[in-house]
Design a protein around this motif. Structure first.
Motif, PDB file in Angstrom:
ATOM      1  N   ALA A   4       0.845  -1.205   0.000  1.00  0.00           N
ATOM      2  CA  ALA A   4       0.000   0.000   0.000  1.00  0.00           C
ATOM      3  C   ALA A   4       0.878   1.251   0.000  1.00  0.00           C
ATOM      4  O   ALA A   4       0.586   2.249  -0.656  1.00  0.00           O
ATOM      5  N   MET A   5       1.986   1.179   0.742  1.00  0.00           N
ATOM      6  CA  MET A   5       2.912   2.321   0.778  1.00  0.00           C
ATOM      7  C   MET A   5       3.509   2.552  -0.613  1.00  0.00           C
ATOM      8  O   MET A   5       3.564   3.677  -1.098  1.00  0.00           O
ATOM      9  N   GLY A   6       3.967   1.482  -1.232  1.00  0.00           N
ATOM     10  CA  GLY A   6       4.575   1.590  -2.561  1.00  0.00           C
ATOM     11  C   GLY A   6       3.571   2.151  -3.562  1.00  0.00           C
ATOM     12  O   GLY A   6       3.891   3.015  -4.377  1.00  0.00           O
ATOM     13  N   GLN A   7       2.330   1.652  -3.461  1.00  0.00           N
ATOM     14  CA  GLN A   7       1.282   2.106  -4.387  1.00  0.00           C
ATOM     15  C   GLN A   7       1.018   3.607  -4.191  1.00  0.00           C
ATOM     16  O   GLN A   7       0.866   4.355  -5.150  1.00  0.00           O
ATOM     17  N   ALA A   8       0.984   4.064  -2.936  1.00  0.00           N
ATOM     18  CA  ALA A   8       0.723   5.484  -2.661  1.00  0.00           C
ATOM     19  C   ALA A   8       1.814   6.341  -3.298  1.00  0.00           C
ATOM     20  O   ALA A   8       1.557   7.382  -3.896  1.00  0.00           O
ATOM     21  N   PHE A   9       3.008   5.858  -3.190  1.00  0.00           N
ATOM     22  CA  PHE A   9       4.159   6.589  -3.701  1.00  0.00           C
ATOM     23  C   PHE A   9       4.139   6.705  -5.218  1.00  0.00           C
ATOM     24  O   PHE A   9       4.307   7.779  -5.778  1.00  0.00           O
ATOM     25  N   PHE A  10       3.907   5.559  -5.870  1.00  0.00           N
ATOM     26  CA  PHE A  10       3.885   5.553  -7.338  1.00  0.00           C
ATOM     27  C   PHE A  10       2.706   6.375  -7.831  1.00  0.00           C
ATOM     28  O   PHE A  10       2.815   7.176  -8.757  1.00  0.00           O
ATOM     29  N   SER A  11       1.568   6.186  -7.173  1.00  0.00           N
ATOM     30  CA  SER A  11       0.354   6.847  -7.624  1.00  0.00           C
ATOM     31  C   SER A  11       0.477   8.370  -7.549  1.00  0.00           C
ATOM     32  O   SER A  11      -0.107   9.075  -8.354  1.00  0.00           O
ATOM     33  N   LEU A  12       1.217   8.865  -6.564  1.00  0.00           N
ATOM     34  CA  LEU A  12       1.317  10.323  -6.440  1.00  0.00           C
ATOM     35  C   LEU A  12       2.542  10.886  -7.172  1.00  0.00           C
ATOM     36  O   LEU A  12       2.852  12.068  -7.037  1.00  0.00           O
ATOM     37  N   SER A  13       3.216  10.063  -7.930  1.00  0.00           N
ATOM     38  CA  SER A  13       4.366  10.492  -8.756  1.00  0.00           C
ATOM     39  C   SER A  13       5.465  11.147  -7.938  1.00  0.00           C
ATOM     40  O   SER A  13       6.129  12.057  -8.422  1.00  0.00           O
ATOM     41  N   VAL A  14       5.664  10.724  -6.691  1.00  0.00           N
ATOM     42  CA  VAL A  14       6.688  11.402  -5.900  1.00  0.00           C
ATOM     43  C   VAL A  14       7.997  10.619  -5.866  1.00  0.00           C
ATOM     44  O   VAL A  14       8.008   9.406  -6.019  1.00  0.00           O
ATOM     45  N   GLY A  15       9.092  11.336  -5.690  1.00  0.00           N
ATOM     46  CA  GLY A  15      10.397  10.689  -5.517  1.00  0.00           C
ATOM     47  C   GLY A  15      11.350  10.914  -6.684  1.00  0.00           C
ATOM     48  O   GLY A  15      12.551  10.722  -6.538  1.00  0.00           O
ATOM     49  N   LEU A  16      10.806  11.314  -7.850  1.00  0.00           N
ATOM     50  CA  LEU A  16      11.694  11.499  -9.009  1.00  0.00           C
ATOM     51  C   LEU A  16      11.900  12.975  -9.350  1.00  0.00           C
ATOM     52  O   LEU A  16      12.554  13.296 -10.338  1.00  0.00           O
ATOM     53  N   GLY A  17      11.311  13.851  -8.591  1.00  0.00           N
ATOM     54  CA  GLY A  17      11.482  15.269  -8.893  1.00  0.00           C
ATOM     55  C   GLY A  17      10.541  15.742  -9.995  1.00  0.00           C
ATOM     56  O   GLY A  17      10.684  16.841 -10.527  1.00  0.00           O
ATOM     57  N   CYS A  18       9.557  14.885 -10.310  1.00  0.00           N
ATOM     58  CA  CYS A  18       8.596  15.258 -11.342  1.00  0.00           C
ATOM     59  C   CYS A  18       7.765  16.455 -10.852  1.00  0.00           C
ATOM     60  O   CYS A  18       7.582  17.454 -11.556  1.00  0.00           O
ATOM     61  N   LEU A  19       7.300  16.356  -9.608  1.00  0.00           N
ATOM     62  CA  LEU A  19       6.485  17.461  -9.078  1.00  0.00           C
ATOM     63  C   LEU A  19       7.355  18.654  -8.685  1.00  0.00           C
ATOM     64  O   LEU A  19       6.881  19.790  -8.665  1.00  0.00           O
ATOM     65  N   ALA A  20       8.643  18.405  -8.405  1.00  0.00           N
ATOM     66  CA  ALA A  20       9.554  19.537  -8.158  1.00  0.00           C
ATOM     67  C   ALA A  20       9.704  20.318  -9.455  1.00  0.00           C
ATOM     68  O   ALA A  20       9.718  21.552  -9.473  1.00  0.00           O
ATOM     69  N   THR A  21       9.803  19.588 -10.581  1.00  0.00           N
ATOM     70  CA  THR A  21       9.924  20.265 -11.878  1.00  0.00           C
ATOM     71  C   THR A  21       8.666  21.093 -12.147  1.00  0.00           C
ATOM     72  O   THR A  21       8.753  22.256 -12.539  1.00  0.00           O
ATOM     73  N   TYR A  22       7.492  20.492 -11.912  1.00  0.00           N
ATOM     74  CA  TYR A  22       6.253  21.258 -12.119  1.00  0.00           C
ATOM     75  C   TYR A  22       6.223  22.475 -11.183  1.00  0.00           C
ATOM     76  O   TYR A  22       5.820  23.564 -11.577  1.00  0.00           O
ATOM     77  N   ALA A  23       6.654  22.261  -9.926  1.00  0.00           N
ATOM     78  CA  ALA A  23       6.578  23.357  -8.958  1.00  0.00           C
ATOM     79  C   ALA A  23       7.522  24.504  -9.333  1.00  0.00           C
ATOM     80  O   ALA A  23       7.321  25.647  -8.909  1.00  0.00           O
ATOM     81  N   SER A  24       8.549  24.202 -10.133  1.00  0.00           N
ATOM     82  CA  SER A  24       9.459  25.276 -10.526  1.00  0.00           C
ATOM     83  C   SER A  24       8.741  26.252 -11.468  1.00  0.00           C
ATOM     84  O   SER A  24       9.237  27.327 -11.744  1.00  0.00           O
ATOM     85  N   TYR A  25       7.575  25.848 -11.967  1.00  0.00           N
ATOM     86  CA  TYR A  25       6.783  26.742 -12.827  1.00  0.00           C
ATOM     87  C   TYR A  25       5.628  27.393 -12.058  1.00  0.00           C
ATOM     88  O   TYR A  25       4.792  28.058 -12.648  1.00  0.00           O
TER      89      TYR A  25
END
Ligand code: PFF
Length: 455
Positions: A221-242
Motif C-alpha cells: 500500500a505504501m509503494g502504491q501510494a508513492f507511485f500513484s502520487l508520482s513522488v520521488g523522481l522530482g517530477c512534481l519539483a519540476t512542475y513546482a518550478s513553474y
C-alpha cells in the motif's frame, strides 16, 4: 538568497492549471487498474484505509518537499540542487530523478501503447464477442513490431504536448483533458452502478477484511501510494518550478492527493460492478483485468444492447489513455527541462532527444514481451527491470533524499517561507507537516525501501 531569477522560464498561468497538471501527473494507469485490483484482493475497505493513511502521512509530505525544492529554486530537478546546495553531493538526487523519469517513461509507454491499440480496436468495433481475448492480447503484445508502433505513436503524442511548452502545452492540455477525464469517470460509474452485479461488485471492493492486511500488504500500500502520487523522481519539483509566487503549496498538495485518491477509488466503482455483472467472471490481477477480462465483460454485460457495450468500452479506453498521457507528459518534462536548461538546447530539441532515448529504451521494454523474452539482466527482462529500478529503487530512495534535503539541509526559515508564501498564508498544522517531512516520511519510506531490497 537562493532564488534563480531566469526570466525566460515558463510558468503555469493559473492555480487551476497547477492543480490539474499535478493531478494529471498523479492520476494514471496506476490508479485505474492497479489500485482497484489491489483493493479487491487485499482486504477491501481495510486496504483503502491503510492506503489513505500512507497518502496523507507519507506521500503528501514528500510532495510538499518537492514543491519547496522546485518553487524555491525555479530550476529543473538537477539545477534545483545546484542552486540550493551548490557543490554538495545532494545533486545526485537530481540525476537519479532524471534517470528515473526516462526509465519510467520507457516502460510505462509500452502499456500506454497497448491502451492506444485497444482504444482503436474498441472504436473500430473489433473487440466483439466470440473471441478468446487472452489469446488476442497475447498475440498482440508478443508481436515484434505492432506494439512498438503504438508505443511510438503514444510517445509522439506525449512529445507534442511537452514541446509546446509549459503554459501552452502542459497546462492547456491538462485543463482540457482532466475535466474530460473526470466526466468520463462519472459517466462510467453511473453506467456501472446500474448494472445487475453492482452490489456484489461493491461488496467485493469495499468489504473490510482486516485479516488480509498483512505486513506485505501494508508495504505494498505504501509503494502504491508513492507511485500513484508520482513522488520521488522530482517530477512534481519540476512542475513546482513553474508555480507562481502566490501559489499555496500546502492546499495544492492536499487537493492533488485528494483528487488522486478519489479517482483511484471511483475506478473500483467502475470496474467491479461491471465484472460481477457477468456470471462466473472473476476479477483478474494486473494487465489481464483491463485487456482480457474487461473486453469480455463489455460484450457479455451488454449482450442485449451492444451499442451500450461499444460506448462503455470506447469511453473506458479513452479514459485510460488520457490518464496515461497526462502522466507521461510529466515524466517527459523532468528530462526535457533538465536538458533544455543545463545544455542550453532549445526546449524543442531537448524534447526530441528525450523522445528518441525513450523510443530506444521503450522498444527494448516492448520486445521483452516477445522476441527478447529470453534476454535477462539480473534475472529480469527490460520491462520488469525498468519497473523494478524505478518503483522499487529510485522512487523510494529519491523520496528519502528529498525529504531529508528539505528538513535537514535547507534552512528552516526558507522552508517555512515557501510553505507560507513569505508569511502571507496561515497554514494550519504547519509544525505537524514539518514533523512529517522531517521524521515520518524518510523513516516510513526507508522501511519500504529496505523491505523491497530484501525481497
Ligand atoms: N502517478 C502515475 C500513475 O499512477 O500512473 C505514474 C507516475 C507518473 C510515476 C510520474 C512517476 C512519475 F514521475
Amino acid at each position: 538568497m537562493y532564488v534563480n531569477n531566469s526570466a525566460e522560464r515558463g510558468n503555469f498561468g493559473s492555480r487551476l492549471g497547477v492543480i490539474l497538471a499535478s493531478a494529471g501527473s498523479a492520476v494514471g494507469l496506476g490508479n485505474i487498474w492497479r489500485f482497484p485490483t489491489e483493493v479487491g484482493n487485499n482486504g477491501g475497505a481495510a486496504f483503502i484505509l491503510v492506503y489513505l493513511c500512507f497518502v496523507f502521512l507519507l506521500a503528501m509530505p514528500v510532495m510538499l518537499a518537492e514543491f519547496v525544492i522546485g518553487r524555491g529554486s525555479k530550476a529543473n530537478t538537477v539545477g534545483a540542487y545546484r542552486t540550493l546546495a551548490p557543490g554538495k553531493p545532494w545533486i545526485v538526487a537530481g540525476f537519479m530523478g532524471v534517470l528515473g523519469g526516462i526509465l519510467v517513461l520507457s516502460f510505462y509507454s509500452v502499456v500506454a501503447g497497448w491502451t492506444l491499440h485497444y482504444t482503436v480496436e474498441s472504436f473500430a468495433n473489433r473487440l466483439t464477442a466470440g473471441q478468446d481475448f487472452g489469446a488476442v492480447f497475447n498475440d498482440f503484445v508478443t508481436n515484434p513490431w505492432k506494439p512498438i508502433i503504438f508505443q511510438f505513436i503514444f510517445l509522439l503524442m506525449t512529445h507534442f504536448v511537452v514541446s509546446r511548452g509549459v503554459e501552452r502545452g502542459i497546462e492547456q492540455f491538462s485543463k482540457v483533458m482532466m475535466p474530460v477525464l473526470l466526466i468520463i469517470i462519472v459517466l462510467l460509474m453511473c453506467f456501472s452502478l446500474n448494472m445487475p452485479g453492482a452490489s456484489e461488485g461493491l461488496r467485493f471492493l469495499l468489504r473490510p477484511d482486516f485479516s488480509k492486511v498483512t505486513t506485505g500488504v501494508v508495504l505494498s500500500a505504501m509503494g502504491q501510494a508513492f507511485f500513484s502520487l508520482s513522488v520521488g523522481l522530482g517530477c512534481l519539483a519540476t512542475y513546482a518550478s513553474y508555480f507562481k509566487k502566490d501559489m499555496p503549496l500546502v492546499s495544492s498538495a492536499f487537493n492533488v492527493c485528494l483528487l488522486d485518491s478519489l479517482v483511484a477509488i471511483l475506478s473500483g466503482f467502475i470496474i467491479f460492478p461491471a465484472v460481477f455483472s457477468v456470471p462466473g467472471m472473476a476479477p483478474d490481477a494486473g494487465p489481464g483485468l483491463v485487456y482480457i477480462t474487461l473486453p469480455h465483460v463489455f460484450n457479455e454485460a451488454f449482450a442485449s444492447v451492444p451499442v451500450l457495450g461499444y460506448l462503455f468500452s470506447g469511453m473506458f479506453y479513452i479514459l485510460l489513455l488520457l490518464a496515461a498521457l497526462t502522466s507521461t507528459i510529466s515524466m517527459h518534462e523532468i528530462a526535457t527541462a533538465f536538458i533544455h536548461e543545463n545544455y542550453h538546447l532549445s526546449r524543442r530539441s531537448a524534447a526530441v532527444l528525450v523522445t528518441l532515448i525513450c523510443m530506444l529504451l521503450g522498444a527494448a521494454c516492448s520486445l521483452s514481451f516477445g522476441p527478447w523474452s529470453e534476454v535477462k539482466i539480473w534475472n529480469r527482462g527490460f520491462f520488469d527491470l525498468f519497473d523494478f529500478l524505478t518503483a522499487k529503487f529510485l522512487m523510494p530512495l529519491g523520496g528519502i533524499l528529498i525529504t531529508m534535503f528539505v528538513e535537514w539541509y535547507l534552512d528552516r526559515k526558507f522552508v517555512v517561507e515557501q510553505l507560507t508564501n513569505g508569511g502571507t498564508l496561515r497554514v494550519r498544522g504547519l509544525s505537524i507537516l514539518l514533523f512529517l517531512i522531517r521524521w515520518v516520511a524518510p523513516i516510513g519510506v526507508g522501511i519500504v525501501f529496505l523491505n523491497e531490497i530484501a525481497n
